[in-house]
Design a protein around this motif. Structure first.
Motif, PDB file in Angstrom:
ATOM      1  N   VAL B 106      -7.400   2.407  -7.805  1.00 14.02           N
ATOM      2  CA  VAL B 106      -7.116   3.146  -6.574  1.00 14.02           C
ATOM      3  C   VAL B 106      -6.498   2.228  -5.518  1.00 14.02           C
ATOM      4  CG1 VAL B 106      -9.502   2.893  -5.763  1.00 14.02           C
ATOM      5  CG2 VAL B 106      -8.082   4.695  -4.808  1.00 14.02           C
ATOM      6  N   VAL B 107      -6.927   0.962  -5.505  1.00 14.80           N
ATOM      7  CA  VAL B 107      -6.339   0.000  -4.568  1.00 14.80           C
ATOM      8  C   VAL B 107      -4.909  -0.325  -5.005  1.00 14.80           C
ATOM      9  CG1 VAL B 107      -6.513  -2.333  -3.611  1.00 14.80           C
ATOM     10  CG2 VAL B 107      -8.580  -0.980  -3.956  1.00 14.80           C
ATOM     11  N   GLU B 108      -4.710  -0.477  -6.311  1.00 20.18           N
ATOM     12  CA  GLU B 108      -3.358  -0.768  -6.803  1.00 20.18           C
ATOM     13  C   GLU B 108      -2.387   0.341  -6.379  1.00 20.18           C
ATOM     14  OE1 GLU B 108      -2.003  -0.076 -10.781  1.00 20.18           O
ATOM     15  OE2 GLU B 108      -1.257  -2.139 -10.961  1.00 20.18           O
ATOM     16  N   LYS B 109      -2.854   1.572  -6.481  1.00 20.03           N
ATOM     17  CA  LYS B 109      -1.999   2.715  -6.133  1.00 20.03           C
ATOM     18  C   LYS B 109      -1.602   2.669  -4.655  1.00 20.03           C
ATOM     19  CE  LYS B 109      -2.138   7.733  -6.676  1.00 20.03           C
ATOM     20  NZ  LYS B 109      -3.039   8.842  -7.074  1.00 20.03           N
ATOM     21  N   GLU B 110      -2.563   2.383  -3.798  1.00 23.00           N
ATOM     22  CA  GLU B 110      -2.274   2.233  -2.358  1.00 23.00           C
ATOM     23  C   GLU B 110      -1.249   1.136  -2.116  1.00 23.00           C
ATOM     24  OE1 GLU B 110      -6.852   2.652  -0.903  1.00 23.00           O
ATOM     25  OE2 GLU B 110      -5.664   1.076   0.060  1.00 23.00           O
ATOM     26  N   GLN B 111      -1.419   0.036  -2.850  1.00 20.19           N
ATOM     27  CA  GLN B 111      -0.549  -1.111  -2.623  1.00 20.19           C
ATOM     28  C   GLN B 111       0.868  -0.841  -3.120  1.00 20.19           C
ATOM     29  OE1 GLN B 111      -3.087  -4.031  -4.447  1.00 20.19           O
ATOM     30  NE2 GLN B 111      -3.908  -4.637  -2.463  1.00 20.19           N
ATOM     31  N   ILE B 112       0.978  -0.088  -4.198  1.00 18.94           N
ATOM     32  CA  ILE B 112       2.305   0.304  -4.679  1.00 18.94           C
ATOM     33  C   ILE B 112       2.998   1.128  -3.598  1.00 18.94           C
ATOM     34  CG2 ILE B 112       3.506   1.811  -6.328  1.00 18.94           C
ATOM     35  CD1 ILE B 112       1.457   0.839  -8.447  1.00 18.94           C
ATOM     36  N   ARG B 113       2.240   2.066  -3.035  1.00 21.54           N
ATOM     37  CA  ARG B 113       2.789   2.912  -1.960  1.00 21.54           C
ATOM     38  C   ARG B 113       3.188   2.057  -0.746  1.00 21.54           C
ATOM     39  NH1 ARG B 113       2.609   8.257  -1.538  1.00 21.54           N
ATOM     40  NH2 ARG B 113       1.183   8.475  -3.279  1.00 21.54           N
ATOM     41  N   THR B 114       2.332   1.109  -0.382  1.00 21.03           N
ATOM     42  CA  THR B 114       2.636   0.244   0.765  1.00 21.03           C
ATOM     43  C   THR B 114       3.896  -0.573   0.515  1.00 21.03           C
ATOM     44  OG1 THR B 114       0.314   0.044   1.404  1.00 21.03           O
ATOM     45  CG2 THR B 114       1.802  -1.677   2.191  1.00 21.03           C
ATOM     46  N   LEU B 115       4.005  -1.168  -0.664  1.00 22.06           N
ATOM     47  CA  LEU B 115       5.161  -2.020  -0.941  1.00 22.06           C
ATOM     48  C   LEU B 115       6.443  -1.194  -0.975  1.00 22.06           C
ATOM     49  CD1 LEU B 115       3.471  -4.492  -3.396  1.00 22.06           C
ATOM     50  CD2 LEU B 115       4.776  -5.155  -1.359  1.00 22.06           C
ATOM     51  N   VAL B 116       6.364   0.025  -1.500  1.00 26.76           N
ATOM     52  CA  VAL B 116       7.549   0.895  -1.487  1.00 26.76           C
ATOM     53  C   VAL B 116       7.887   1.261  -0.039  1.00 26.76           C
ATOM     54  CG1 VAL B 116       8.426   3.181  -2.136  1.00 26.76           C
ATOM     55  CG2 VAL B 116       7.219   1.766  -3.832  1.00 26.76           C
ATOM     56  N   ALA B 117       6.856   1.586   0.738  1.00 28.33           N
ATOM     57  CA  ALA B 117       7.081   1.945   2.143  1.00 28.33           C
ATOM     58  C   ALA B 117       7.663   0.771   2.928  1.00 28.33           C
ATOM     59  CB  ALA B 117       5.779   2.407   2.793  1.00 28.33           C
ATOM     60  N   ARG B 118       7.285  -0.433   2.569  1.00 30.59           N
ATOM     61  CA  ARG B 118       7.810  -1.641   3.238  1.00 30.59           C
ATOM     62  C   ARG B 118       9.197  -1.984   2.713  1.00 30.59           C
ATOM     63  NH1 ARG B 118       6.259  -1.467   7.437  1.00 30.59           N
ATOM     64  NH2 ARG B 118       4.888   0.258   7.037  1.00 30.59           N
ATOM     65  N   GLY B 119       9.742  -1.173   1.823  1.00 28.57           N
ATOM     66  CA  GLY B 119      11.128  -1.359   1.404  1.00 28.57           C
ATOM     67  C   GLY B 119      11.332  -2.282   0.228  1.00 28.57           C
ATOM     68  N   ALA B 120      10.305  -2.536  -0.578  1.00 33.80           N
ATOM     69  CA  ALA B 120      10.486  -3.411  -1.748  1.00 33.80           C
ATOM     70  C   ALA B 120      11.576  -2.845  -2.661  1.00 33.80           C
ATOM     71  CB  ALA B 120       9.173  -3.554  -2.508  1.00 33.80           C
ATOM     72  N   ASP B 121      12.429  -3.734  -3.137  1.00 39.18           N
ATOM     73  CA  ASP B 121      13.517  -3.330  -4.038  1.00 39.18           C
ATOM     74  C   ASP B 121      13.026  -3.080  -5.457  1.00 39.18           C
ATOM     75  OD1 ASP B 121      15.480  -3.595  -2.126  1.00 39.18           O
ATOM     76  OD2 ASP B 121      15.840  -5.711  -2.609  1.00 39.18           O
ATOM     77  N   GLY B 122      11.948  -3.749  -5.813  1.00 40.28           N
ATOM     78  CA  GLY B 122      11.446  -3.631  -7.174  1.00 40.28           C
ATOM     79  C   GLY B 122      10.026  -4.147  -7.204  1.00 40.28           C
TER      80      GLY B 122
END
Lengths: 334, 334
Positions: B106-122
């Motif tokens: 569940v934490v990994e899922k949040e972090q994926i969302r955060t990194l995408v929201a922060r504009g990670a390219d990959g």
């Protein structure tokens, strides 16, 4: 190729709530009742909605993201403190993004810029020695920063850390009081690393205080790795007169020194004493067990998280906290 | 309270170049001659300019930021591979942001969302076992992801990793071929951790292939720490008949087991053999030195960085790469 991204409106429609409610769920989830929040988050998931974070930052005045820049991810040097920092942030609804500068000031500067550009609400930095310009930049950008792993009551930003000088002063004094007169030190590279410099100064000042000449201290500066400790110790042992106690800048260096001592047929602590710094797990696993300095990694991580959040949320101007270290006397110092 | 941020125009004026040139310096620095780039970067520094990253992402179609989510920052398990990953990214002009999920989906899922929201390219992810929804989300967001530390030719995203099953199958076969019939295993928690599950399956399949009953394998699942290894080993040794070889899911567990063996007065490998996984530095430092599986951490980090950048830049659809592990036979297995 890029599909049109789902909007706040789409989420609100699917969840059957207002856009203001969706916004509140994303920015201040604690203020929304759980059933509503569940409905909204299900719609967010189903649509793959990513908040427009420029808008979100403006609405919430923050992004709930904290950045930390550490010199290295290798070898668990910073791992324990960071883990505690992250756990404390997570319990407060913040996500931690970590970046590693490989001990290079120019890389650290780029990473500070990147984390600010990615919308970090606040930054954790290791040690206080860096270009003034960086502190000016952070002030201009209105991004609070906190220093850890070092303490400077008069630094440009608050620090939650320990006194590297006092810790090493105590260790060197202990060695001298046990009768050691010929000391040597395997230190981390001091340039740009205030923690390494202060530890080295601590040893020299302890020698001076006990009537030994600090100039007589044989010092090798090297990287904070086991391999570097192995090589540095071999060089120190080739010198005459040979040191009877080798103070190491951290546990990895001391473990490397211990490995070389074994391969040279030197007994530790019979022929030469060794000390470390950090009290990593390694320190109690090697034989003989390592006399070292225990650093309050978890307490530092937790306290730093609480203080940095208070700064981000505007409830604290930033208070420095000096934490205690202590000598852990095991078998490697005679 | 927030000062008006300096704009692209301000930077262009100070540097005496066009806004297009400033934009190129920030997004495709390789295409700008050095003297111009220096002038622009000086102005960027002096003004404390942070690119409006929404605009920048649109202009460059990327943010030059890559995210990685690892299960833990503790204990250097992922540190060596991440360090290589970061170095390779850095040499290509990308910054790495790392997040740690504490082994919680569940934490990994949040972090994926955060990194995408922060504009990670990959994104780099560890292992392939997670909710399908996450892969759907990443596809919707058009954010390439790559899996490491595991290999699955038919996974939802490409992987650059090694075969956890084959590596442990080889280790267990080695133990059986040396005459061990009563095996036990201290494993990482398998739920949500495909690496741990595949390692356990590898041991069981090796037993079956050599005519031993996999059901006879005594298994304790626990956290990947030295302390957990200590406790698990004590429990295993209390059982009768006692195992003659204990296969550990990683080196930390094996080092913990070794510590307990010493405190119980058991000789390793005379009374009981031990094996690890990862070939961390610890493995050669403990006494007796640890028989383990060497994982190509640096090669994996570098290869993953090259492949993920190729995916982000559109020059590769994403190719999986299976890397080799090898048995490192030291003193702890008799």
């Amino acid at each position: 190729m890029v599909k049109p991204a789902p909007t706040l409106d789409d989420v609100a429609k699917m969840a059957g709530v207002s856009t203001a409610t969706v916004s509140r769920c994303l920015n201040e989830p604690g203020k929304v009742i759980e059933t509503t929040r569940d409905k909204v988050m299900k719609a967010v998931d189903a649509l793959g909605y990513t908040p427009n974070f420029a808008a979100r930052v403006m609405a919430a005045k923050r992004s709930f993201t904290i950045g930390a820049i550490v010199p290295t991810l290798d070898n668990a040097i910073f791992a324990k403190g960071l883990q505690a920092f992250q756990e404390a942030l997570h319990s407060r609804g913040y996500t931690l993004l970590v970046s590693s500068s490989a001990y290079k000031p120019v890389v650290e500067k780029e990473q500070i810029r990147t984390l600010v550009a990615r919308g970090a609400d606040g930054l954790l930095l290791i040690g206080y020695e860096r270009e003034d310009q960086i502190y000016t930049y952070l002030a201009q950008q209105n991004v609070p920063a906190l220093v850890a792993w070092a303490f400077d009551a008069n630094g440009p930003v608050p620090s939650v850390g320990f006194d590297n000088h006092a810790a090493m002063y105590a260790m060197a004094t202990e060695a001298i009081d046990r009768g050691h007169r010929r000391l040597a030190m395997i230190s981390g590279a001091c340039t740009g690393n205030d923690r390494a410099q202060r530890r080295l100064d601590g040893v020299k000042d302890a020698m001076a205080a006990r009537g030994l000449s600090p100039d007589a201290l044989a010092v090798i500066e090297t990287a904070y790795t086991i391999e570097a400790g192995e090589a540095a110790f071999a060089r120190l042992m080739a010198r005459t007169p040979r040191a009877t106690a080798v103070i190491c800048g951290n546990d990895l260096l001391a473990v490397g020194a211990l490995q070389t001592a074994k391969s040279l047929g030197l007994d530790v602590p019979g022929d030469v004493s060794l000390t470390g710094f950090d009290d990593m797990e390694l320190a109690r696993i090697v034989h003989p067990t390592l006399t070292t300095v225990a650093v309050p990694h978890r307490e530092m991580g937790q306290t730093a998280a609480d203080e940095l959040i208070a700064m981000v949320e505007g409830s604290s101007p930033g208070r420095s906290r000096l934490l205690e270290t202590r000598l852990v006397l095991r078998a490697s110092l005679a």
